[in-house]
Design a protein around this motif. Structure first.
Motif, PDB file in Angstrom:
ATOM      1  N   UNK A  55      12.017   1.489   4.166  1.00  0.00           N
ATOM      2  CA  UNK A  55      12.901   1.952   5.246  1.00  0.00           C
ATOM      3  C   UNK A  55      13.643   3.207   4.814  1.00  0.00           C
ATOM      4  N   UNK A  56      14.141   3.220   3.585  1.00  0.00           N
ATOM      5  CA  UNK A  56      14.918   4.363   3.100  1.00  0.00           C
ATOM      6  C   UNK A  56      14.097   5.646   3.083  1.00  0.00           C
ATOM      7  N   UNK A  57      12.826   5.540   2.771  1.00  0.00           N
ATOM      8  CA  UNK A  57      11.975   6.734   2.677  1.00  0.00           C
ATOM      9  C   UNK A  57      11.151   6.983   3.940  1.00  0.00           C
ATOM     10  N   UNK A  58      11.386   6.220   4.994  1.00  0.00           N
ATOM     11  CA  UNK A  58      10.732   6.475   6.273  1.00  0.00           C
ATOM     12  C   UNK A  58       9.247   6.162   6.314  1.00  0.00           C
ATOM     13  N   UNK A  59       8.807   5.114   5.628  1.00  0.00           N
ATOM     14  CA  UNK A  59       7.393   4.750   5.611  1.00  0.00           C
ATOM     15  C   UNK A  59       6.996   3.977   6.862  1.00  0.00           C
ATOM     16  N   UNK A  60       5.751   4.124   7.245  1.00  0.00           N
ATOM     17  CA  UNK A  60       5.169   3.318   8.321  1.00  0.00           C
ATOM     18  C   UNK A  60       4.489   2.119   7.671  1.00  0.00           C
ATOM     19  N   UNK A  61       4.962   0.889   7.928  1.00  0.00           N
ATOM     20  CA  UNK A  61       4.327  -0.284   7.335  1.00  0.00           C
ATOM     21  C   UNK A  61       3.004  -0.585   8.028  1.00  0.00           C
ATOM     22  N   UNK A  62       1.972  -0.863   7.250  1.00  0.00           N
ATOM     23  CA  UNK A  62       0.657  -1.182   7.795  1.00  0.00           C
ATOM     24  C   UNK A  62       0.347  -2.633   7.433  1.00  0.00           C
ATOM     25  N   UNK A  63       0.716  -3.542   8.316  1.00  0.00           N
ATOM     26  CA  UNK A  63       0.557  -4.974   8.085  1.00  0.00           C
ATOM     27  C   UNK A  63      -0.920  -5.367   8.165  1.00  0.00           C
ATOM     28  N   UNK A  64      -1.378  -6.089   7.146  1.00  0.00           N
ATOM     29  CA  UNK A  64      -2.766  -6.530   7.098  1.00  0.00           C
ATOM     30  C   UNK A  64      -2.820  -8.052   6.994  1.00  0.00           C
ATOM     31  N   UNK A  65      -3.619  -8.676   7.839  1.00  0.00           N
ATOM     32  CA  UNK A  65      -3.821 -10.119   7.781  1.00  0.00           C
ATOM     33  C   UNK A  65      -5.006 -10.427   6.855  1.00  0.00           C
ATOM     34  N   UNK A  66      -4.906 -11.523   6.138  1.00  0.00           N
ATOM     35  CA  UNK A  66      -6.008 -11.977   5.303  1.00  0.00           C
ATOM     36  C   UNK A  66      -6.830 -12.974   6.113  1.00  0.00           C
ATOM     37  N   UNK A  67      -7.957 -12.500   6.651  1.00  0.00           N
ATOM     38  CA  UNK A  67      -8.781 -13.342   7.513  1.00  0.00           C
ATOM     39  C   UNK A  67      -9.484 -14.445   6.733  1.00  0.00           C
ATOM     40  N   UNK A  68      -9.760 -14.163   5.441  1.00  0.00           N
ATOM     41  CA  UNK A  68     -10.372 -15.160   4.568  1.00  0.00           C
ATOM     42  C   UNK A  68      -9.579 -15.177   3.272  1.00  0.00           C
TER      43      UNK A  68
END
Length: 249
Positions: A55-68
């Motif tokens: 948040x402090x550095x302005x990153x875009x979080x890229x959430x990844x689900x573990x399908x397996x």
């Protein structure tokens, strides 16, 4: 005038320490314009130790689900995005925060296409990844500076503000001065860099009347002033013995 290179900072939150993020961002600003900031991981990794820094550095979080179970989808997402950024000409330089040797192939492919690749990883990082990039930075956020460079609060008088010496100032000088022939950085350029990389930074907030007086409080820094009054800052150990310097007390 040539355009400033675009820099992409890509973080593997499942295989790196969050404490190294500040150092990685400081280095990224020396490579060009930081245009892309993305962090990859599952819900647990993105919201635990990493959340505040991202948040402090302005990153875009890229959430990844573990399908397996056991499959790391974050690695694949990071690699695909990096190649897409390169081929779309959105990035010329890449800073990848990871200790995972699975990224050796990605680093090589980026280099083959003419991109610069810098990796920030832990001491456990395999030699294959260390040698697959233009420059490897070993993450040691707790030991990069001597104890006297740690944040210190000093009360000179009851009426004076508390004076602090944040450790990130020494690291900023280290990073910026490393690319200069004389091992020093302009006082003004250092001030601009600190304000860009650390939101809310001011010399007054740390208890000093100006940036120079703040830097003079560091034993690990030296200020060099030429005949015209122009000041440059470097690490005390890196200043040539014959150079006229004003040593911090």
């Amino acid at each position: 005038m040539p355009m400033e290179p675009n820099v992409a900072v890509l973080v593997d939150c499942e295989n790196a320490q969050s404490a190294v993020l500040d150092r990685a961002m400081q280095h990224a600003t020396t490579l060009g314009r930081v245009a892309l900031r993305r962090a990859y991981g599952n819900a647990a990794s993105l919201t635990n130790k990493w959340q505040d820094g991202l948040i402090r550095h302005g990153f875009a979080p890229c959430l990844q689900f573990q399908y397996v179970g056991g499959k790391n989808t974050a690695d694949i997402a990071l690699a695909l995005d990096a190649l897409e950024m390169l081929l779309d000409r959105r990035a010329d330089q890449f800073v990848i925060v990871t200790s995972d040797s699975d990224f050796v192939g990605l680093c090589r492919k980026l280099q083959e296409r003419g991109a610069g690749v810098h990796v920030f990883g832990e001491a456990k990082t395999p030699a294959a990844l260390r040698h697959a990039c233009d420059r490897f930075h070993e993450a040691a956020p707790q030991t990069i500076d001597a104890p006297r460079a740690m944040p210190v609060a000093v009360e000179d008088k009851a009426t004076n503000p508390v004076k602090r010496r944040p450790r990130f100032v020494v690291e900023a000088v280290r990073v910026l001065a490393s690319s200069a022939a004389d091992g020093r950085v302009d006082l003004g350029a250092l001030g601009n860099h600190l304000r860009q990389t650390h939101a809310g930074f001011t010399h007054a907030a740390n208890g000093y009347k100006n940036l120079r007086s703040m830097l003079e409080a560091y034993d690990l820094l030296c200020i060099h002033q030429d005949d015209r009054g122009h000041c440059r800052v470097g690490l005390a150990s890196a200043v040539p013995p014959a150079a006229p310097i004003l040593r911090a007390v």
